[in-house]
Design a protein around this motif. Structure first.
Motif, PDB file in Angstrom:
ATOM      1  N   PHE A 122       0.660  -1.113  -0.205  1.00 28.87           N
ATOM      2  CA  PHE A 122      -0.409  -0.318  -0.087  1.00 28.87           C
ATOM      3  C   PHE A 122       1.388   1.429  -0.331  1.00 28.87           C
ATOM      4  O   PHE A 122       0.066   2.268   0.115  1.00 28.87           O
ATOM      5  CB  PHE A 122      -1.170   0.388   1.127  1.00 28.87           C
ATOM      6  CG  PHE A 122      -0.401   0.015   2.131  1.00 28.87           C
ATOM      7  CD1 PHE A 122      -0.118   1.241   3.038  1.00 28.87           C
ATOM      8  CD2 PHE A 122      -0.239  -1.182   3.413  1.00 28.87           C
ATOM      9  CE1 PHE A 122       0.264   0.672   4.225  1.00 28.87           C
ATOM     10  CE2 PHE A 122       0.515  -1.507   4.653  1.00 28.87           C
ATOM     11  CZ  PHE A 122       0.648  -0.111   5.560  1.00 28.87           C
ATOM     12  N   THR A 123       2.382   1.944  -0.077  1.00 29.74           N
ATOM     13  CA  THR A 123       2.753   2.279   0.262  1.00 29.74           C
ATOM     14  C   THR A 123       3.633   2.141  -1.229  1.00 29.74           C
ATOM     15  O   THR A 123       5.168   3.095  -1.809  1.00 29.74           O
ATOM     16  CB  THR A 123       4.238   2.061   0.552  1.00 29.74           C
ATOM     17  OG1 THR A 123       4.575   1.407   0.808  1.00 29.74           O
ATOM     18  CG2 THR A 123       3.643   2.697   2.556  1.00 29.74           C
ATOM     19  N   GLN A 124       3.285   1.798  -2.191  1.00 30.00           N
ATOM     20  CA  GLN A 124       3.837   1.364  -3.895  1.00 30.00           C
ATOM     21  C   GLN A 124       3.859   2.672  -4.659  1.00 30.00           C
ATOM     22  O   GLN A 124       5.431   2.911  -4.932  1.00 30.00           O
ATOM     23  CB  GLN A 124       3.256   0.139  -4.680  1.00 30.00           C
ATOM     24  CG  GLN A 124       3.783  -0.891  -4.094  1.00 30.00           C
ATOM     25  CD  GLN A 124       5.388  -1.558  -3.538  1.00 30.00           C
ATOM     26  OE1 GLN A 124       5.746  -1.892  -5.219  1.00 30.00           O
ATOM     27  NE2 GLN A 124       5.287  -1.908  -2.790  1.00 30.00           N
ATOM     28  N   ARG A 125       3.280   4.014  -4.002  1.00 31.16           N
ATOM     29  CA  ARG A 125       3.661   4.886  -4.696  1.00 31.16           C
ATOM     30  C   ARG A 125       4.093   5.984  -4.172  1.00 31.16           C
ATOM     31  O   ARG A 125       3.834   7.419  -4.298  1.00 31.16           O
ATOM     32  CB  ARG A 125       2.453   5.105  -5.583  1.00 31.16           C
ATOM     33  CG  ARG A 125       1.535   4.641  -6.852  1.00 31.16           C
ATOM     34  CD  ARG A 125       0.405   5.103  -7.060  1.00 31.16           C
ATOM     35  NE  ARG A 125       0.157   3.795  -8.448  1.00 31.16           N
ATOM     36  CZ  ARG A 125       0.492   4.277  -9.561  1.00 31.16           C
ATOM     37  NH1 ARG A 125       1.793   4.727 -10.245  1.00 31.16           N
ATOM     38  NH2 ARG A 125      -0.427   3.217 -10.114  1.00 31.16           N
ATOM     39  N   VAL A 126       4.469   5.719  -2.310  1.00 35.09           N
ATOM     40  CA  VAL A 126       4.818   6.562  -1.959  1.00 35.09           C
ATOM     41  C   VAL A 126       6.269   7.199  -1.657  1.00 35.09           C
ATOM     42  O   VAL A 126       7.197   6.202  -2.293  1.00 35.09           O
ATOM     43  CB  VAL A 126       5.354   6.091   0.035  1.00 35.09           C
ATOM     44  CG1 VAL A 126       5.646   7.299   0.070  1.00 35.09           C
ATOM     45  CG2 VAL A 126       3.588   6.140  -0.219  1.00 35.09           C
ATOM     46  N   TRP A 127       6.779   8.182  -2.361  1.00 32.90           N
ATOM     47  CA  TRP A 127       8.180   8.709  -2.598  1.00 32.90           C
ATOM     48  C   TRP A 127       8.665   8.041  -4.412  1.00 32.90           C
ATOM     49  O   TRP A 127       9.043   7.380  -4.640  1.00 32.90           O
ATOM     50  CB  TRP A 127       9.597   8.592  -2.382  1.00 32.90           C
ATOM     51  CG  TRP A 127       9.367   8.979  -0.436  1.00 32.90           C
ATOM     52  CD1 TRP A 127       8.510  10.157  -0.909  1.00 32.90           C
ATOM     53  CD2 TRP A 127       9.966   8.929   0.735  1.00 32.90           C
ATOM     54  NE1 TRP A 127       8.980  10.535   0.656  1.00 32.90           N
ATOM     55  CE2 TRP A 127      10.659  10.032   1.254  1.00 32.90           C
ATOM     56  CE3 TRP A 127      10.938   7.971   0.374  1.00 32.90           C
ATOM     57  CZ2 TRP A 127      10.736  10.157   2.743  1.00 32.90           C
ATOM     58  CZ3 TRP A 127      11.883   8.115   1.289  1.00 32.90           C
ATOM     59  CH2 TRP A 127      11.145   9.075   2.903  1.00 32.90           C
ATOM     60  N   GLY A 128       7.367   8.721  -4.898  1.00 30.82           N
ATOM     61  CA  GLY A 128       7.307   8.065  -6.299  1.00 30.82           C
ATOM     62  C   GLY A 128       7.436   6.174  -6.364  1.00 30.82           C
ATOM     63  O   GLY A 128       7.029   5.245  -5.260  1.00 30.82           O
ATOM     64  N   THR A 129       7.699   5.434  -7.967  1.00 28.32           N
ATOM     65  CA  THR A 129       6.957   4.216  -7.941  1.00 28.32           C
ATOM     66  C   THR A 129       8.450   3.566  -8.328  1.00 28.32           C
ATOM     67  O   THR A 129       8.862   2.245  -8.400  1.00 28.32           O
ATOM     68  CB  THR A 129       6.275   4.364  -9.518  1.00 28.32           C
ATOM     69  OG1 THR A 129       7.384   4.418 -10.255  1.00 28.32           O
ATOM     70  CG2 THR A 129       5.138   5.146  -8.825  1.00 28.32           C
ATOM     71  N   GLU A 130       9.821   4.379  -8.706  1.00 26.61           N
ATOM     72  CA  GLU A 130      10.654   3.879  -8.528  1.00 26.61           C
ATOM     73  C   GLU A 130      11.620   3.656  -7.564  1.00 26.61           C
ATOM     74  O   GLU A 130      11.558   4.353  -6.969  1.00 26.61           O
ATOM     75  CB  GLU A 130      11.976   5.421  -9.268  1.00 26.61           C
ATOM     76  CG  GLU A 130      13.383   3.763 -10.329  1.00 26.61           C
ATOM     77  CD  GLU A 130      13.888   3.165  -9.301  1.00 26.61           C
ATOM     78  OE1 GLU A 130      14.303   1.989  -9.925  1.00 26.61           O
ATOM     79  OE2 GLU A 130      14.671   4.522  -8.641  1.00 26.61           O
ATOM     80  N   PRO A 131      12.189   2.081  -7.474  1.00 27.25           N
ATOM     81  CA  PRO A 131      12.337   1.022  -5.811  1.00 27.25           C
ATOM     82  C   PRO A 131      13.919   1.566  -5.495  1.00 27.25           C
ATOM     83  O   PRO A 131      13.865   2.372  -4.212  1.00 27.25           O
ATOM     84  CB  PRO A 131      12.722   0.034  -6.239  1.00 27.25           C
ATOM     85  CG  PRO A 131      12.046  -0.549  -7.935  1.00 27.25           C
ATOM     86  CD  PRO A 131      11.412   1.079  -8.629  1.00 27.25           C
ATOM     87  N   TRP A 132      14.637   2.101  -6.594  1.00 25.23           N
ATOM     88  CA  TRP A 132      16.171   2.549  -5.748  1.00 25.23           C
ATOM     89  C   TRP A 132      16.245   3.760  -5.795  1.00 25.23           C
ATOM     90  O   TRP A 132      16.939   4.161  -4.348  1.00 25.23           O
ATOM     91  CB  TRP A 132      17.227   2.410  -7.317  1.00 25.23           C
ATOM     92  CG  TRP A 132      17.138   0.758  -7.539  1.00 25.23           C
ATOM     93  CD1 TRP A 132      17.451   0.297  -8.238  1.00 25.23           C
ATOM     94  CD2 TRP A 132      18.120  -0.023  -6.593  1.00 25.23           C
ATOM     95  NE1 TRP A 132      17.552  -0.896  -8.300  1.00 25.23           N
ATOM     96  CE2 TRP A 132      18.143  -1.276  -7.421  1.00 25.23           C
ATOM     97  CE3 TRP A 132      18.189  -0.129  -5.263  1.00 25.23           C
ATOM     98  CZ2 TRP A 132      18.659  -2.330  -6.291  1.00 25.23           C
ATOM     99  CZ3 TRP A 132      18.841  -1.034  -4.903  1.00 25.23           C
ATOM    100  CH2 TRP A 132      18.940  -2.322  -5.398  1.00 25.23           C
ATOM    101  N   TYR A 152      14.276  -4.909 -10.910  1.00 20.53           N
ATOM    102  CA  TYR A 152      14.172  -4.443  -8.937  1.00 20.53           C
ATOM    103  C   TYR A 152      15.428  -5.788  -8.517  1.00 20.53           C
ATOM    104  O   TYR A 152      16.325  -5.575  -8.068  1.00 20.53           O
ATOM    105  CB  TYR A 152      13.837  -3.618  -8.279  1.00 20.53           C
ATOM    106  CG  TYR A 152      14.245  -3.806  -7.187  1.00 20.53           C
ATOM    107  CD1 TYR A 152      14.837  -2.547  -6.280  1.00 20.53           C
ATOM    108  CD2 TYR A 152      12.621  -3.986  -6.348  1.00 20.53           C
ATOM    109  CE1 TYR A 152      14.721  -2.556  -5.260  1.00 20.53           C
ATOM    110  CE2 TYR A 152      12.887  -3.318  -4.864  1.00 20.53           C
ATOM    111  CZ  TYR A 152      13.743  -2.743  -4.346  1.00 20.53           C
ATOM    112  OH  TYR A 152      13.915  -2.383  -2.965  1.00 20.53           O
ATOM    113  N   ALA A 153      14.879  -7.099  -8.611  1.00 20.52           N
ATOM    114  CA  ALA A 153      15.071  -7.568  -8.137  1.00 20.52           C
ATOM    115  C   ALA A 153      16.497  -8.643  -8.311  1.00 20.52           C
ATOM    116  O   ALA A 153      17.272  -9.186  -7.980  1.00 20.52           O
ATOM    117  CB  ALA A 153      14.216  -8.758  -8.116  1.00 20.52           C
TER     118      ALA A 153
END
Length: 265
Positions: free
Chosen positions: A69-79, A109-110
């Motif tokens: 549920f926080t996948q879009r917090v601070w954008g969507t780019e995981p790094w 990402y993985a």
């Protein structure tokens, strides 16, 4: 350094990050772990720092926004999320960023996650403590592997890791054995409990079947040489009043202090 008993801000949800600092100070916790989440305040380094200073409550860790549920917090780019988490940690004086392994569908990402985490630690000076997760159990007998490179950080060469007892309950993992596999790589603990169901329960420690008291005594023994922090990460959403929530937070803190022998290292 002395191991601190901290409180995760997620433990007071649906109340806010600000309320978590208030609870931590009034109940007597040593520190706070900030869960960067949908609460806008938790995403603002300046606001988090002000709360820490106002309550004279150190921040021991920042939990990166890597939940579903926080996948879009601070954008969507995981790094990019991890880099911002490290920036927040450095600004507020925390040495640890807690991070989950990638979801299976985050293939790019993985692909280089293990090496990428090591590179981030080298470039930022922050410990990225990769947390144990669990197979998603669709039935009582079968589970789906939802994390890459895997849900058990003891199977990968991470320099720093986190053990979460609720996650271990779902995976039906022995946390003492996991701690022994990790050894000095165990940097951080999420103290909680579970019954072994497929649900991520995050019970008050002692209310489940994980032997939380045995685990605490094991890692606090001089022979283990644990030098990280122990953070209570419990679910208090069923509490109908603030008094009930505070009682759960107090019981959790008392449990940790009873069974973890705090010592100077």
């Amino acid at each position: 350094m002395v191991t601190r008993i901290g409180l995760s801000t997620s433990s007071v949800y649906p109340e806010s990050t600000a309320h978590a600092f208030t609870y931590a100070a009034s109940v007597g916790y040593d520190a706070v772990e900030v869960m960067v989440g949908i609460d806008a305040l938790s995403q603002q380094t300046s606001a988090v720092k002000q709360l820490s200073e106002h309550h004279a409550m150190p921040i021991c860790a920042v939990h990166a926004p890597c939940l579903l549920f926080t996948q879009r917090v601070w954008g969507t780019e995981p790094w990019g999320k991890l880099e911002r988490s490290a920036e927040m940690a450095a600004e507020v004086g925390a040495e640890v960023v807690v991070v989950h392994p990638p979801f299976r569908w985050q293939k790019e990402y993985a692909r280089d996650f293990v090496n990428g985490i090591a590179a981030l630690e080298n470039s930022t000076g922050i410990h990225f403590a990769v947390e144990n997760m669990y197979p998603w159990r669709a039935t009582k007998k079968r589970g789906a592997e939802m994390y890459l490179p895997g849900w058990d950080p003891s199977q990968e060469p991470y320099a720093n890791t986190t053990i979460d007892l609720s996650h271990a309950a779902i995976a039906r993992s022995d946390v003492v054995e996991m701690a022994d596999r990790l050894g000095s790589r165990l940097r951080h603990v999420h103290l909680t409990d579970g019954t072994g169901s497929a649900k991520d329960e995050h019970l008050v420690p002692g209310r489940g079947i994980m032997g939380a008291e045995r685990f605490l005594r094991h890692i606090s023994a001089p022979s283990f040489d644990f030098t990280g922090d122990v953070v209570l990460e419990i679910n208090t959403r069923k509490c109908s009043t603030r008094e009930e929530r505070e009682a759960d937070l107090r019981e959790s803190l008392e449990f940790a202090r009873e069974h973890f022998v705090v010592r100077s290292v």
